[in-house]
Enzyme design. Structure first.
Site, PDB file in Angstrom:
ATOM      1  CG  HIS A   1      -6.167   1.825   7.333  1.00  0.00           C
ATOM      2  ND1 HIS A   1      -5.881   0.922   6.454  1.00  0.00           N
ATOM      3  CD2 HIS A   1      -7.461   1.488   7.887  1.00  0.00           C
ATOM      4  CE1 HIS A   1      -6.732  -0.038   6.516  1.00  0.00           C
ATOM      5  NE2 HIS A   1      -7.725   0.228   7.163  1.00  0.00           N
TER       6      HIS A   1
ATOM      7  CG  HIS B   1     -10.991  -0.721   3.374  1.00  0.00           C
ATOM      8  ND1 HIS B   1     -11.650  -1.808   4.051  1.00  0.00           N
ATOM      9  CD2 HIS B   1     -10.221  -0.311   4.699  1.00  0.00           C
ATOM     10  CE1 HIS B   1     -11.383  -2.128   5.442  1.00  0.00           C
ATOM     11  NE2 HIS B   1     -10.311  -1.056   5.917  1.00  0.00           N
TER      12      HIS B   1
ATOM     13  CG  ASP C   1       8.243   7.558 -11.610  1.00  0.00           C
ATOM     14  OD1 ASP C   1       9.643   7.715 -11.795  1.00  0.00           O
ATOM     15  OD2 ASP C   1       7.428   8.271 -12.406  1.00  0.00           O
TER      16      ASP C   1
ATOM     17  CG  HIS D   1      -7.260  -4.865   6.836  1.00  0.00           C
ATOM     18  ND1 HIS D   1      -6.859  -4.637   8.360  1.00  0.00           N
ATOM     19  CD2 HIS D   1      -8.146  -4.004   6.365  1.00  0.00           C
ATOM     20  CE1 HIS D   1      -7.564  -3.818   8.669  1.00  0.00           C
ATOM     21  NE2 HIS D   1      -8.276  -3.105   7.456  1.00  0.00           N
TER      22      HIS D   1
ATOM     23  CE1 TYR E   1       9.023  14.033 -12.903  1.00  0.00           C
ATOM     24  CE2 TYR E   1       8.500  14.865 -10.636  1.00  0.00           C
ATOM     25  CZ  TYR E   1       8.286  14.583 -11.929  1.00  0.00           C
ATOM     26  OH  TYR E   1       6.848  14.605 -12.255  1.00  0.00           O
TER      27      TYR E   1
END
Lengths: 230, 230, 230, 230
Positions: free
Chosen positions: B94, B96, B119, B170, B227
């Site tokens: 998490h 910001h 991708d 958020h 790839y």
């Protein structure tokens, strides 16, 4: 066998993180040795931090590996199409640099708005048409090269006078007389792409005057150039 | 007891300031050991500069601390909901981070506009619905996890094919097969969020072609990926 | 002979990459010694990394080289026009710094929107009119200086109170009492240009109050200044 | 005599360039010792690079210097008004940080758009009304403080719950329980100002839900806070 070529390609690749043009393993640089009939290119999906000269892959002009144990960049087929079609190219760069990619995602040419652009690019940096589903599903990387070539031929552009293109929905390719020149052009593309983005928030229509574009391009390029120490 | 797990989680947390994704103590990374039935997670409100392996908190899948003296991240309940609902998840992040948070604040999905996005993310990165007042007032962090799960179920999304969400008002959550993979996806989310922001100033409607999204996603993921060095 | 002057000009040029105002060899700084009747200026197209005091070129006020073996900056004629027309100028800087260049490309004055601007510039930073094709085709760099002088005379501006201009389709020039003061003003121009760009996305019309502009300009400049340690 | 206070103020001032909040000598931090009846503050117009503890100026609450030989910041009168009016303030910061200044220049409150904002600021960061010409012409810096106080009183805001304001046409002031807390809030202001700017390009109207703002603010502040290690 191709140590000097691979060393140059390694150094040119390491310039991509130096100039802030790549995240993680994104991006790749190649250089061609037209006498030997080979190109050297970054391996696929390898971190720039750990890359050594032995990781650089040498392939012939049909894409077969002639030196190196790693897979070459998944974009190798695009590079080969460009080297075949444009004999003046010595080096090619592909990045997802932020502002250049924004113009590609928007499906728009990077417009020539000032002398920073005109010093390096004679006119807009073209955006290719979308690939068809068939072109995407089969030989995708080859078709990415083909659509760049098609764009330059349809618009009658000299690839050495406009040494970049942006691919619709994807990102930029740049090139030059060698790998370092190609990286140089990729840095300039990112800078003029960023400037053009902000310019368009102030003025949606303005373009550079043609005479000013001519002046700046030709004071740096061609027989009458007087910029620098030439 | 859980030193190796805590060491990994420490290192993954320290990547957040390295990649410019956090300010001060914001953000957190966890990793699960499903065999032992525990997760290790950043402590709440502790500076990245001073953090040591002993500060990492190990909690069981009910959120009870089993190792460590500090309070675990205030977002621990969100992480636990996601680990319970999505068995393939090995690590969760998490942050910001600026551009990802902008899309969350705008209450909008991060649209798939190019191959950089494709991708890593198969389709838009979803934005959750607003929580109700009741969901906010009681067990807020658990409900934040619940609304992510609800979003993925209602849209029939595979959390490993779209390894992020943004929470209305958020910020983003990202995840992956382990803590480092989750951080990797958080870095990509921030980059594609920034690109999408600028793209929308040029073109409010454009999206990536579905065929191109398919091509890029599946050349990196699944049985036919080509790839990298796999 | 002119070692001290060249050393100052070298140091002032090296501040351009330090402050992030230039890419590659772009940009140049000069300083005048009015008693000796010479200016020292960056050589054309030379990398900042490799530049030494011996590379700095000294030219007389007609532009003839009096010391140095390299070509002076291709913009030397612009600098000379400004030194001739504005006797208070001691140093001049030209860059393609990103946000300043954006206003030049948009063909717009950088508007005075706040005290950051007013602390250094008394009113808008003017954008010159487009050059005519004839002005571009012959003596282009001299005409670039001429159009700056024309702009200041037509608007009755004091070049030391508004120590910069942006050239339509091109980029900024800044100046000051010496080379270091000129670089200082170039840094401020870039910052206020960036702030003004973002301000215009929120509010297309607002301007600083004239009384506030007066207050900030004159608390730093002139007989009644009280900012700093004077 | 006030060495410890001056040392703290020096360190807090040096955090401004560390966090990228200032250019050149712009910005200043002060801290109050209410028992001794003094504040320590940055000297006016002195470079951060060269600043030492002896350069910090100590003034009494009427603004008379009690220790130090340099002029205190030209904004000292603003700081003193705020310390007088708001007894909870221990430290004050003024910067021209880019995004915060943009909102000030636009004459707009920084709107509360997400939890990043709500974690530190309970509601919008207010923008003051324009000063009158009379307020600007006489005792300008004192009136800048007065208009902040007026804004908080008219809107019935708690300065410790909304520890910043932006001054129309000028820039932000932030504060906190001490100088370091004030700098912390100045960093957050700049981050949320930047996020809000970009959010408004996507969505001109959206705001954070009140319940979500309450939740985030009160999980970090007040008797029921549970964020961190308290």
């Amino acid at each position: 066998m191709f140590t000097a070529l691979k060393q140059r390609v390694l150094e040119a690749n390491l310039l991509l993180p130096h100039y802030g043009l790549v995240t993680f393993t994104w991006g790749n640089v190649s250089e061609i040795d037209r006498q030997q009939g080979v190109i050297a290119i970054k391996p696929s999906g390898v971190s720039y931090d750990a890359m050594t000269v032995d990781d650089i892959v040498v392939v012939d002009l049909d894409g077969h590996t002639v030196e190196g144990v790693l897979n070459p960049s998944s974009d190798t087929a695009t590079h080969l199409v460009l080297y075949h079609a444009f004999p003046a190219l010595g080096g090619i760069v592909h990045t997802h640099s932020r502002s250049g990619t924004v113009w590609a995602q928007a499906g728009m040419d990077i417009p020539a708005l000032g002398t920073t652009h005109a010093d390096y690019f004679y006119g807009d940096i073209p955006c290719t048409r979308p690939l068809t589903r068939t072109e995407i599903d089969t030989d995708y990387e080859k078709h990415t090269g083909d659509v760049i070539v098609e764009t330059f031929r349809q618009r009658d552009l000299d690839p050495m006078a406009v040494p970049s293109a942006v691919i619709t929905g994807h990102a930029p390719f740049s090139w030059g007389k060698d790998a370092f020149d190609a990286v140089h052009n990729a840095v300039v593309l990112e800078e003029v792409a960023a400037m053009a983005l902000s310019t368009r928030t102030l003025n949606r229509e303005i373009r550079i005057q043609q005479a000013l574009s001519d002046k700046h391009y030709f004071r740096k390029h061609g027989a009458n150039a007087y910029y620098g120490q030439q």
